[in-house]
Design a protein around this motif. Structure first.
Motif, mmCIF file in Angstrom:
data_model
loop_
_atom_site.group_PDB
_atom_site.id
_atom_site.type_symbol
_atom_site.label_atom_id
_atom_site.label_comp_id
_atom_site.label_asym_id
_atom_site.label_seq_id
_atom_site.Cartn_x
_atom_site.Cartn_y
_atom_site.Cartn_z
ATOM 1 N N GLN A 142 32.178 24.508 52.555
ATOM 2 C CA GLN A 142 33.109 25.561 52.982
ATOM 3 C C GLN A 142 33.111 26.728 51.994
ATOM 4 N N VAL A 143 31.929 27.218 51.732
ATOM 5 C CA VAL A 143 31.721 28.359 50.843
ATOM 6 C C VAL A 143 31.118 29.481 51.685
ATOM 7 N N VAL A 144 31.596 30.706 51.482
ATOM 8 C CA VAL A 144 31.005 31.844 52.187
ATOM 9 C C VAL A 144 30.168 32.659 51.209
ATOM 10 N N LEU A 145 29.172 33.305 51.741
ATOM 11 C CA LEU A 145 28.316 34.188 50.952
ATOM 12 C C LEU A 145 28.813 35.612 51.131
ATOM 13 N N ALA A 146 29.106 36.261 50.015
ATOM 14 C CA ALA A 146 29.500 37.669 50.041
ATOM 15 C C ALA A 146 28.415 38.464 49.328
ATOM 16 N N GLU A 147 27.773 39.357 50.072
ATOM 17 C CA GLU A 147 26.750 40.222 49.490
ATOM 18 C C GLU A 147 27.435 41.513 49.057
ATOM 19 N N VAL A 148 27.422 41.761 47.756
ATOM 20 C CA VAL A 148 28.147 42.896 47.189
ATOM 21 C C VAL A 148 27.146 43.885 46.610
ATOM 22 N N THR A 149 27.217 45.111 47.084
ATOM 23 C CA THR A 149 26.386 46.189 46.556
ATOM 24 C C THR A 149 27.307 47.162 45.845
ATOM 25 N N SER A 150 26.965 47.475 44.598
ATOM 26 C CA SER A 150 27.801 48.386 43.815
ATOM 27 C C SER A 150 26.935 49.459 43.181
ATOM 28 N N ALA A 151 27.602 50.528 42.731
ATOM 29 C CA ALA A 151 26.879 51.633 42.108
ATOM 30 C C ALA A 151 26.382 51.247 40.722
ATOM 31 N N LYS A 152 27.108 50.342 40.051
ATOM 32 C CA LYS A 152 26.702 49.863 38.728
ATOM 33 C C LYS A 152 27.087 48.392 38.615
ATOM 34 N N GLU A 153 26.613 47.760 37.555
ATOM 35 C CA GLU A 153 26.884 46.334 37.333
ATOM 36 C C GLU A 153 28.387 46.077 37.306
ATOM 37 N N LEU A 154 28.817 45.058 38.039
ATOM 38 C CA LEU A 154 30.236 44.716 38.090
ATOM 39 C C LEU A 154 30.624 43.861 36.893
ATOM 40 N N GLU A 155 31.842 44.072 36.402
ATOM 41 C CA GLU A 155 32.363 43.240 35.323
ATOM 42 C C GLU A 155 32.905 41.953 35.928
ATOM 43 N N ASP A 156 33.083 40.937 35.091
ATOM 44 C CA ASP A 156 33.564 39.634 35.574
ATOM 45 C C ASP A 156 34.906 39.744 36.276
ATOM 46 N N GLU A 157 35.795 40.576 35.745
ATOM 47 C CA GLU A 157 37.121 40.751 36.356
ATOM 48 C C GLU A 157 37.001 41.338 37.766
#
Length: 183
Positions: free
Chosen positions: A110-125
């Motif tokens: 019961q895990v979903v895959l979220a594909e995240v595209t960002s302008a720069k590297e995301l921080e852990d928070e």
């Protein structure tokens, strides 16, 4: 597009059979970790992908390389599965089989895959906030993030979960403003 459909149709029964074997032996997550590592290898090495997909290369050479890639401590069921794929001339579908297996594993857990595209590297928070947001949207137990960077977004993120797309990028906002101004 039709090539992808054909490879999915060929890969699905193999992925389901491997999942069945993994569940019987309590190895589903271990196999998932191996397929994630292979997925990274396919993404990083076009040479490896071409080697595996090339039908002219000697099957014994492919077996030798796969055994080295898998390592000495690899699960024997998984190694034998890959050797079977070589023997059946289906090893070219290994990447698709891995993707299908990981999808089955996500459904199982019961895990979903979220594909995240960002302008720069995301921080852990930031990643954690996205995970919490997606959990709230989907009622999933957990979220697997697959991140990529696209500087053309200018800022913000685009999140894709299944068929849902949330465009919170600056580029998307500018496009929406432009459309509203034109009408």
């Amino acid at each position: 597009m039709s090539g992808t459909l054909v490879s999915s149709e060929i890969a699905e029964p193999y992925a389901q059979a491997l999942m069945s074997l993994a569940q019987q032996n309590d190895l589903a997550d271990q196999f998932g970790d191996t397929f994630r590592a292979l997925e990274s290898l396919f993404a990083e090495s076009e040479e490896f992908r071409d080697f595996i997909a090339n039908p002219v290369i000697d099957p014994e050479a492919k077996k030798s390389v796969l055994k080295r890639v898998m390592g000495d401590d690899a699960n024997s069921y998984l190694v034998n599965f890959m050797m079977l794929l070589v023997d059946k001339r289906r090893i070219m579908f290994l990447e698709t089989i891995g993707q299908q297996y990981l999808e089955l594993l996500r459904k199982l857990n019961q895990v979903v895959l979220a594909e995240v595209t960002s302008a720069k590297e995301l921080e852990d928070e930031q990643k954690q906030r996205i995970v919490e947001k997606v959990k709230g949207m989907t009622d999933a137990n957990d979220v697997e993030l697959k991140t990529s960077i696209d500087p053309s977004l200018i800022g913000g993120v685009i999140i894709k979960v299944g068929s849902k797309v949330i465009d919170a990028s600056l580029r998307g906002q500018l496009r929406r403003i432009s459309v509203s101004l034109k009408s």
